[in-house]
Design a protein around this motif. Sequence first.
Motif, PDB file in Angstrom:
ATOM      1  N   GLU A   1      -0.966  14.379   1.337  1.00  0.00           N
ATOM      2  CA  GLU A   1       0.442  14.697   1.611  1.00  0.00           C
ATOM      3  C   GLU A   1       0.840  16.115   1.237  1.00  0.00           C
TER       4      GLU A   1
ATOM      5  N   PRO B   1       0.801  -1.216   0.000  1.00  0.00           N
ATOM      6  CA  PRO B   1       0.000   0.000   0.000  1.00  0.00           C
ATOM      7  C   PRO B   1       0.840   1.275   0.000  1.00  0.00           C
ATOM      8  N   LEU B   2       2.087   1.198  -0.388  1.00  0.00           N
ATOM      9  CA  LEU B   2       2.851   2.443  -0.494  1.00  0.00           C
ATOM     10  C   LEU B   2       2.216   3.357  -1.529  1.00  0.00           C
ATOM     11  N   LYS B   3       2.209   4.631  -1.224  1.00  0.00           N
ATOM     12  CA  LYS B   3       1.712   5.612  -2.195  1.00  0.00           C
ATOM     13  C   LYS B   3       2.471   6.925  -2.006  1.00  0.00           C
ATOM     14  N   GLY B   4       2.105   7.917  -2.766  1.00  0.00           N
ATOM     15  CA  GLY B   4       2.594   9.274  -2.571  1.00  0.00           C
ATOM     16  C   GLY B   4       4.103   9.418  -2.705  1.00  0.00           C
ATOM     17  N   GLU B   5       4.665  10.303  -1.927  1.00  0.00           N
ATOM     18  CA  GLU B   5       6.078  10.663  -2.076  1.00  0.00           C
ATOM     19  C   GLU B   5       7.011   9.483  -1.865  1.00  0.00           C
ATOM     20  N   LYS B   6       6.704   8.699  -0.853  1.00  0.00           N
ATOM     21  CA  LYS B   6       7.551   7.550  -0.544  1.00  0.00           C
ATOM     22  C   LYS B   6       7.613   6.573  -1.721  1.00  0.00           C
TER      23      LYS B   6
ATOM     24  N   TYR C   1       2.858  -9.118   0.330  1.00  0.00           N
ATOM     25  CA  TYR C   1       1.553  -8.453   0.253  1.00  0.00           C
ATOM     26  C   TYR C   1       1.032  -8.440  -1.187  1.00  0.00           C
TER      27      TYR C   1
ATOM     28  N   PRO D   1       5.723  -2.313   9.185  1.00  0.00           N
ATOM     29  CA  PRO D   1       4.365  -2.680   8.793  1.00  0.00           C
ATOM     30  C   PRO D   1       3.583  -3.445   9.861  1.00  0.00           C
TER      31      PRO D   1
ATOM     32  N   GLY E   1       8.063   1.908   7.655  1.00  0.00           N
ATOM     33  CA  GLY E   1       8.955   0.761   7.554  1.00  0.00           C
ATOM     34  C   GLY E   1       8.752  -0.256   8.673  1.00  0.00           C
TER      35      GLY E   1
ATOM     36  N   PRO F   1       5.598  11.374   5.058  1.00  0.00           N
ATOM     37  CA  PRO F   1       5.586  12.722   4.478  1.00  0.00           C
ATOM     38  C   PRO F   1       4.418  13.563   5.004  1.00  0.00           C
TER      39      PRO F   1
ATOM     40  N   HIS G   1      -2.530   1.253   9.035  1.00  0.00           N
ATOM     41  CA  HIS G   1      -1.848   0.285   8.183  1.00  0.00           C
ATOM     42  C   HIS G   1      -0.856   0.995   7.255  1.00  0.00           C
ATOM     43  N   ASP G   2      -1.363   1.937   6.472  1.00  0.00           N
ATOM     44  CA  ASP G   2      -0.504   2.649   5.533  1.00  0.00           C
ATOM     45  C   ASP G   2       0.605   3.403   6.265  1.00  0.00           C
TER      46      ASP G   2
ATOM     47  N   VAL H   1       3.359   1.049   7.308  1.00  0.00           N
ATOM     48  CA  VAL H   1       4.145   0.651   6.141  1.00  0.00           C
ATOM     49  C   VAL H   1       5.068   1.797   5.725  1.00  0.00           C
TER      50      VAL H   1
ATOM     51  N   LEU I   1      10.866  -4.219   4.841  1.00  0.00           N
ATOM     52  CA  LEU I   1       9.713  -3.661   4.147  1.00  0.00           C
ATOM     53  C   LEU I   1       9.604  -4.276   2.741  1.00  0.00           C
TER      54      LEU I   1
ATOM     55  N   TYR J   1       7.989  -7.541   3.123  1.00  0.00           N
ATOM     56  CA  TYR J   1       6.570  -7.367   3.439  1.00  0.00           C
ATOM     57  C   TYR J   1       5.779  -7.043   2.174  1.00  0.00           C
TER      58      TYR J   1
ATOM     59  N   TYR K   1      -4.688   9.473   1.980  1.00  0.00           N
ATOM     60  CA  TYR K   1      -3.265   9.656   1.707  1.00  0.00           C
ATOM     61  C   TYR K   1      -2.929  11.102   1.329  1.00  0.00           C
TER      62      TYR K   1
END
Lengths: 269, 269, 269, 269, 269, 269
Positions: free
Chosen positions: F96, A112-117, A139, F184, F182, F153, F175-176, F179, A132, A135, F94
């Motif tokens: 940011e 579920p990473l999103k955005g800047e990261k 996932y 999770p 780092g 962020p 959750h997000d 993650v 990570l 994970y 999300y």
Amino acid sequence: MKKLLLAKIKRGDNIYGTCISSFSPLWSKGAKNAKLDFVFLDTEHIPLERMEVANLCQLYSALGIAPIVRIPSPEPILACQMIDAGAEGVLAPYIENRQQVKELVGALKYRPLKGEKLQEVLESPAVLKPDLKEYLANYNQGNICLINIESMPAFEKLDELLNVSGVDAVFIGPHDLSVSMGIPEQYDHPEFEKVVQFVIQRCRERNVAVGIHFSETPDRQIRWVKEGANIVMHSSDIAIFSQQLLKDINRIRESCGEETNRSSEDLIV
Amino acid sequence: MKKLLLAKIKRGDNIYGTCISSFSPLWSKGAKNAKLDFVFLDTEHIPLERMEVANLCQLYSALGIAPIVRIPSPEPILACQMIDAGAEGVLAPYIENRQQVKELVGALKYRPLKGEKLQEVLESPAVLKPDLKEYLANYNQGNICLINIESMPAFEKLDELLNVSGVDAVFIGPHDLSVSMGIPEQYDHPEFEKVVQFVIQRCRERNVAVGIHFSETPDRQIRWVKEGANIVMHSSDIAIFSQQLLKDINRIRESCGEETNRSSEDLIV
Amino acid sequence: MKKLLLAKIKRGDNIYGTCISSFSPLWSKGAKNAKLDFVFLDTEHIPLERMEVANLCQLYSALGIAPIVRIPSPEPILACQMIDAGAEGVLAPYIENRQQVKELVGALKYRPLKGEKLQEVLESPAVLKPDLKEYLANYNQGNICLINIESMPAFEKLDELLNVSGVDAVFIGPHDLSVSMGIPEQYDHPEFEKVVQFVIQRCRERNVAVGIHFSETPDRQIRWVKEGANIVMHSSDIAIFSQQLLKDINRIRESCGEETNRSSEDLIV
Amino acid sequence: MKKLLLAKIKRGDNIYGTCISSFSPLWSKGAKNAKLDFVFLDTEHIPLERMEVANLCQLYSALGIAPIVRIPSPEPILACQMIDAGAEGVLAPYIENRQQVKELVGALKYRPLKGEKLQEVLESPAVLKPDLKEYLANYNQGNICLINIESMPAFEKLDELLNVSGVDAVFIGPHDLSVSMGIPEQYDHPEFEKVVQFVIQRCRERNVAVGIHFSETPDRQIRWVKEGANIVMHSSDIAIFSQQLLKDINRIRESCGEETNRSSEDLIV
Amino acid sequence: MKKLLLAKIKRGDNIYGTCISSFSPLWSKGAKNAKLDFVFLDTEHIPLERMEVANLCQLYSALGIAPIVRIPSPEPILACQMIDAGAEGVLAPYIENRQQVKELVGALKYRPLKGEKLQEVLESPAVLKPDLKEYLANYNQGNICLINIESMPAFEKLDELLNVSGVDAVFIGPHDLSVSMGIPEQYDHPEFEKVVQFVIQRCRERNVAVGIHFSETPDRQIRWVKEGANIVMHSSDIAIFSQQLLKDINRIRESCGEETNRSSEDLIV
Amino acid sequence: MKKLLLAKIKRGDNIYGTCISSFSPLWSKGAKNAKLDFVFLDTEHIPLERMEVANLCQLYSALGIAPIVRIPSPEPILACQMIDAGAEGVLAPYIENRQQVKELVGALKYRPLKGEKLQEVLESPAVLKPDLKEYLANYNQGNICLINIESMPAFEKLDELLNVSGVDAVFIGPHDLSVSMGIPEQYDHPEFEKVVQFVIQRCRERNVAVGIHFSETPDRQIRWVKEGANIVMHSSDIAIFSQQLLKDINRIRESCGEETNRSSEDLIV
């Protein structure tokens, strides 16, 4: 419901499927009887809602037939929603640049990473710490990232697009491609054939699965499998039904001495 | 939307149709391209709700393709609901006695009469005063009353059933009929053929249209049209798709040197 | 959500409603703005599924507008399902005999009793022990039992039908009634008026609420309220929209010097 | 189903329509009886799914009433989906710049071209070779491109927007426009009238059809048709029903000596 | 999808299930995680349409969880429709006489026989010729016939009902049964317990599976399994959610020093 | 239906809710019985269509339970559509950056302004003339603007995000967030707790309501309310049902001496 199709195409196996637009659950018997590996649900052109997509994905998945969904445009959030609904693979249409591919990979392999990261990770995957990374790999296990190559600009940038790590498969879109080439629907045109051949070859060289979606007779599929395609994306329920119905009704009418309409038998739905 | 099919079958014309179970509106293109006279919506076996039936009836009707709906059991209220939804014809399954036929005729030709008054009229139609008679004839103009003959008891009482004034057409149900005869699915059995022949003949003698619904190749239809059937009720979207998909996929697999599953190609959905 | 309409009609208050066939939840604003007491959902003629009925019943009920549902035929199980879905009242069509009324009362006032025990209670309510009687009264509190009087046989047996304890209200069905009388759609015919007048009077004498459903101008309602009707069952969303749209479009066309179609303005949907 | 409305507005004929939000297929009778040229389906504000839009488009289209769909935002993919679903025209809301218009034209007149090639064609249409040009013209024949002018910035750039080749019609959005002008809902304000007048005049000068959508009495439409508007976009099913229901119920209540709520009769849904 | 549950209950194994009323396909994860043997879909009380039932049956069946559907009344056609939709078992409510059971068995074990021929077979099964008998046995393999025992008349005729060959399982309906006994909802009443005990014992003696449906804590199930019940029909999604939500929210509110509503925690949905 | 929740959270009251994914209207009883202040409808992850969202919003709103809808991405048009459907609050995932927040505020507090004029107002709210300002305030009264803080962020720019005038509440997405950190799903990790604590504190200092959504036991909620959170966003129907079903079935199985699957009881759906 384990997602098993990815392993299959990574091994280079041929896989077989059709496009399903009817959302009756009873329709699944046909797909099962033909022992399909996948069904293709096209939310770009067919008015299928998320709920129907979820119903179909959950059902076909439970039957061991992997659902692959085309989203209407290559937006990451749409890809994520289809995975949430139960899709095993997501196809983005009309891909023409590297950034689109990276964002699609982001949605399908780094949820579920999103955005800047996520942007940071897509730029330099090495920033991901091992924990990570593992994970996220778990996932997103089995998610298949598919892109549509269906224009000359895409063809010209093919290597660049395939270079993005995470692309698993390519669907060639013959209709849009032929239009983009200025030879609409001329699927036997030597230029068209050359382009398709090239795409298939390049994909297979990089262990990217590849197929081409025709709503015509099986010959088209056979032809391209022999050239190296390993995804058989054969026709659709609506095309098979419409074409065969017309042939059958014409045959009956002729036997009864009535006029028929042979000229429209080539119709492609 | 005038209801025109009744006039056509009263003239003895051949009419052509298929069974539609997909409720996508885009499906209608196939039916239109094949210039069908009617589509058959089977709410006995297929989970189609009233709303979907209404959607399909209104659409096909607007396209000039008459919708004929099978109700799950011969109850007059179900017939009325289908007419309200836009059906042009209503088929009642497994008819075996005169009272069922009379009540179906009541629902389709004497709406909105119901209850005691309708019973009285069904007993002796002469009690209807001319004004009301005319009103009801207009109100129900074009409604088609179809009955399923699909058992030996029905066969034995055929004359009695066809004698009820208002029956416009007969659909022979080969599966149920063959089971009722003790020769399940043996559609080439001489006894089975004799029965079908007899029903067709009797119907045409009385200017009652007649057809037989097979989910197989066109040959079955051709055969029986030559024997006098004038309703071609050919297969269904789900059967045509499933059978043809299997054939196509098998052909592709064979050409690719893979194993296939020819034995199940006869499948009847 | 307390069921409050029954108390209101038992006091003899006038209540106001319309027939709703659109299942968009946003539609409810019109009903709320007009401060309706009830909405009428007609599953006899309109293809509304149970799910849509449940959605509408729960919504209107939460808004303080009592949902009354007409079932397609006077079967007790259908009445129970509508109460389960959230209906406050259930209307059974074309009632013509005492047994139908008793079974409807059984479904609406003695749930969850069924079968032999219920038959026994309906024959002689005195067999109910006080504890169970109270339990059932609480369990079914506020449920409204409505019957359609819409034929001459019903008219002739009116007293007998109203005598069944538990009938709360009568809806007169003018279309079916006029057909049953042999004077279809002649709502100004003196015979028709006499019958309506008689039904209204008899109902009010027994503290049974009564109304008549017209899809025409408000004058019809005003007329019959002045004669004693206390249920105003005025038109429907589809009729109001269709009639007014035609008038508006005709007026605009005329102002623009175009031809119009005034003759069809009387249309009753 | 030929798409015929475009030819009509190109001739400068008046066309008549209303906004439909109910997705019952039976609703179409009202539109047909009023001989409407088009229906307007507003997916910006009304929760209509693609499936319902497809059902309605196919049905109205089969009835010879052109479906025009407003998409929630001017994204080309949304326009394409509505054409796939059967829309004859697509309206994009709140257009304020040339780029939005060009992309909309791209979606509606150059399908299935997309991506870089389409951008190139939109910049300089002359790059299209004759064969492809003809193919695309046939493929998109009859598609109508409509834009909403509903803000002061749009008004100020009107010429620039109308200059984009391919714009067929303008809908003025009075609510948003009046808010943008700082005179919310003051549709009789001289400034508001001046702006509307100007837009109508400019459109007609360039043979672009134009109308204004009011959910009020027909007078508003008559007024603006007399000023040159040739699209009559009159009210909506929900507004007509709600407004007329309130008037009718109030009239009945008054005649019965009950209190009413006249003040809210002006309600605009 | 083989139907395997029948063999399991014929062996006398315990089977576990819950009632599902949500038709989201994602809901199935909970059932799968709990390794349920079956899910129960109640179309008597819950507004589930045939289409939703078909969706759920096909999905749960593909997941290896047998779908059992309660029909609203013991009509054979309803039982057949549920089998067509994919049900493995059909439960008929409020069974009180032998004829109802025979007709249910007819629908579930002798499909597609109907009408006079079926009546004849139900009277004297010996009339079935071996070929047809075998055909019907294959055709209906794995179909489970379940009846609801939920009234005193049913209890009194228990032997007679269980004597009909083809009954596979009994669901005891505690609510209706307690009402029928005059001790509504008194599930700890010694009379109630005696009746339940007797039904369980008689069923098991005849190798008929048996269970009782409570929407309460697991203790009720444990209690009756210990007495011999082998079907665990535990609560429903809506009851489990509602009861647990209330407990959780109450606990949070208490911890925050706010008032709660403990008294309603016993609620049975 | 007045929108009252905003006033409540502005006063700093605790509010209680759960996530609802079942769209059966009968489900609302559980929410009502628990006296919830709001329900949360998550269209980011759950396949709920606009129509279902509208049905649920209208129903819960009529019951006095405020519907809060999460949109899949922070696009203003999606926020407007949810308000049109009846949402009281809209949550964007999300978040940011400041521009996203401003556009969301624009959609929720300045409707129907859009385009250039809205951008101008968002830059310098002072340009709004008093009349229009008042009109917009009334038009958007009670709309709640919620943002998801669920990444590092976002955490780092918290002050900047909260500084945008118009943000009413923050939902922390554990959750997000975990993650993104780092770590999770390590919700007890001291770093995770520190971040949550900080967000809660900062929000409350600025009178912005705040909560954190866990699909676990009530303890998590209690913990964070004690730290200052005033929104209790407890679990979901699907999680509560799945977790409790597993516990119950395990308990019954154990009591019957069968094997169970305790290890999966911690499952978080």
